[in-house]
Design an enzyme around this catalytic site. Sequence first.
Site, PDB file in Angstrom:
ATOM      1  N   SER A   1       0.829  -1.211   0.000  1.00  0.00           N
ATOM      2  CA  SER A   1       0.000   0.000   0.000  1.00  0.00           C
ATOM      3  C   SER A   1       0.866   1.265   0.000  1.00  0.00           C
ATOM      4  CB  SER A   1      -0.980   0.004   1.178  1.00  0.00           C
ATOM      5  OG  SER A   1      -0.321   0.225   2.391  1.00  0.00           O
ATOM      6  N   ASN A   2       2.033   1.219   0.624  1.00  0.00           N
ATOM      7  CA  ASN A   2       2.927   2.388   0.559  1.00  0.00           C
ATOM      8  C   ASN A   2       3.465   2.580  -0.856  1.00  0.00           C
ATOM      9  OD1 ASN A   2       3.435   3.831   3.202  1.00  0.00           O
ATOM     10  ND2 ASN A   2       3.542   1.697   3.874  1.00  0.00           N
TER      11      ASN A   2
ATOM     12  N   ARG B   1      13.075  -7.799   4.937  1.00  0.00           N
ATOM     13  CA  ARG B   1      14.320  -8.554   5.087  1.00  0.00           C
ATOM     14  C   ARG B   1      15.402  -7.635   5.637  1.00  0.00           C
ATOM     15  NH1 ARG B   1      15.589 -13.363   3.455  1.00  0.00           N
ATOM     16  NH2 ARG B   1      17.758 -12.782   3.140  1.00  0.00           N
TER      17      ARG B   1
ATOM     18  N   LEU C   1      18.969  -6.300   5.629  1.00  0.00           N
ATOM     19  CA  LEU C   1      19.937  -6.175   4.535  1.00  0.00           C
ATOM     20  C   LEU C   1      21.367  -6.162   5.078  1.00  0.00           C
ATOM     21  CD1 LEU C   1      17.815  -3.514   2.693  1.00  0.00           C
ATOM     22  CD2 LEU C   1      18.356  -5.800   1.799  1.00  0.00           C
TER      23      LEU C   1
ATOM     24  N   ASN D   1      13.827   3.985   4.152  1.00  0.00           N
ATOM     25  CA  ASN D   1      12.878   2.994   4.681  1.00  0.00           C
ATOM     26  C   ASN D   1      11.729   3.704   5.385  1.00  0.00           C
ATOM     27  OD1 ASN D   1      11.996   0.337   5.570  1.00  0.00           O
ATOM     28  ND2 ASN D   1      12.792   0.850   7.600  1.00  0.00           N
TER      29      ASN D   1
ATOM     30  N   HIS E   1       9.309   2.821   8.656  1.00  0.00           N
ATOM     31  CA  HIS E   1       9.152   1.890   9.770  1.00  0.00           C
ATOM     32  C   HIS E   1       7.910   2.293  10.559  1.00  0.00           C
ATOM     33  CE1 HIS E   1      10.284  -0.986  12.822  1.00  0.00           C
ATOM     34  NE2 HIS E   1      10.028  -0.057  13.730  1.00  0.00           N
TER      35      HIS E   1
END
Length: 221
Positions: free
Chosen positions: A20-21, A98, A100, A114, A116
């Site tokens: 959705s993002n 995941r 990284l 990212n 969060h």
Amino acid sequence: MPETQLSKRRLVILISGRGSNMQALAEACRNEGWPADIAAVIASRPDAGGLEWAAAQGIPTAALYHKDYASRDAFDAALAAEIDRYAPDYVILAGFMRVLTPGFVNHYAGRLVNIHPSLLPAFPGLHTHAQALATGVRVHGCTVHFVTPVLDHGPIIAQGCVPVLAGDTPDLLANRVLAVEHQAFPAAVRWLAEGRVTLTTDHRVDVQGDPARLFTWSPAA
Ligand code: GRF
């Protein structure tokens, strides 16, 4: 091709689930005058729901499955090779589930972002909404940040905050947070693509023009 087309920044978006993002970013990119385009959506698993949506929009897609690789390093090397085919300016982690490797993170230093689902530095890791409810905080939210080799840590570009309400479950709270994710993430990516985001010498973020970098929830949203 008009000048604005030529100067658009290229985004590669990494997902693991419904995306959705990623959709919020794709929809923002369609707005007139937006400074970025999505070059590709790459998933960490072939059954990621967002892949179908992206493909239906004509966005190039790919999936790499970690079980097909002998090690985390091998997976990350293959992922970087796939990403680099699209020569992105920014690599956007939009629900990419995941961890990284430092080699991967350093390869994209300053270009890897990212989102969060917590107000970092509170609640790194998984199950952030349950963690928020378990600790009794009255405010929760999301953070858009540059990625460093330390998990869920790195200079903060934008945050979104929501109240914790009576009767909340992790799912109810997650939905409320998602509403501010869909505001904060496109805004932060836009600032990046406009070249307005810089890192200070003490590892904080400056955004040229000082836009409001806190997004808030309202019941009507
Ligand atoms: C979002 O809450 C994001 O913050 C987290 O994982 C979730 C992904 O949702 N990292 P979606 O796939 O973008 O809908």
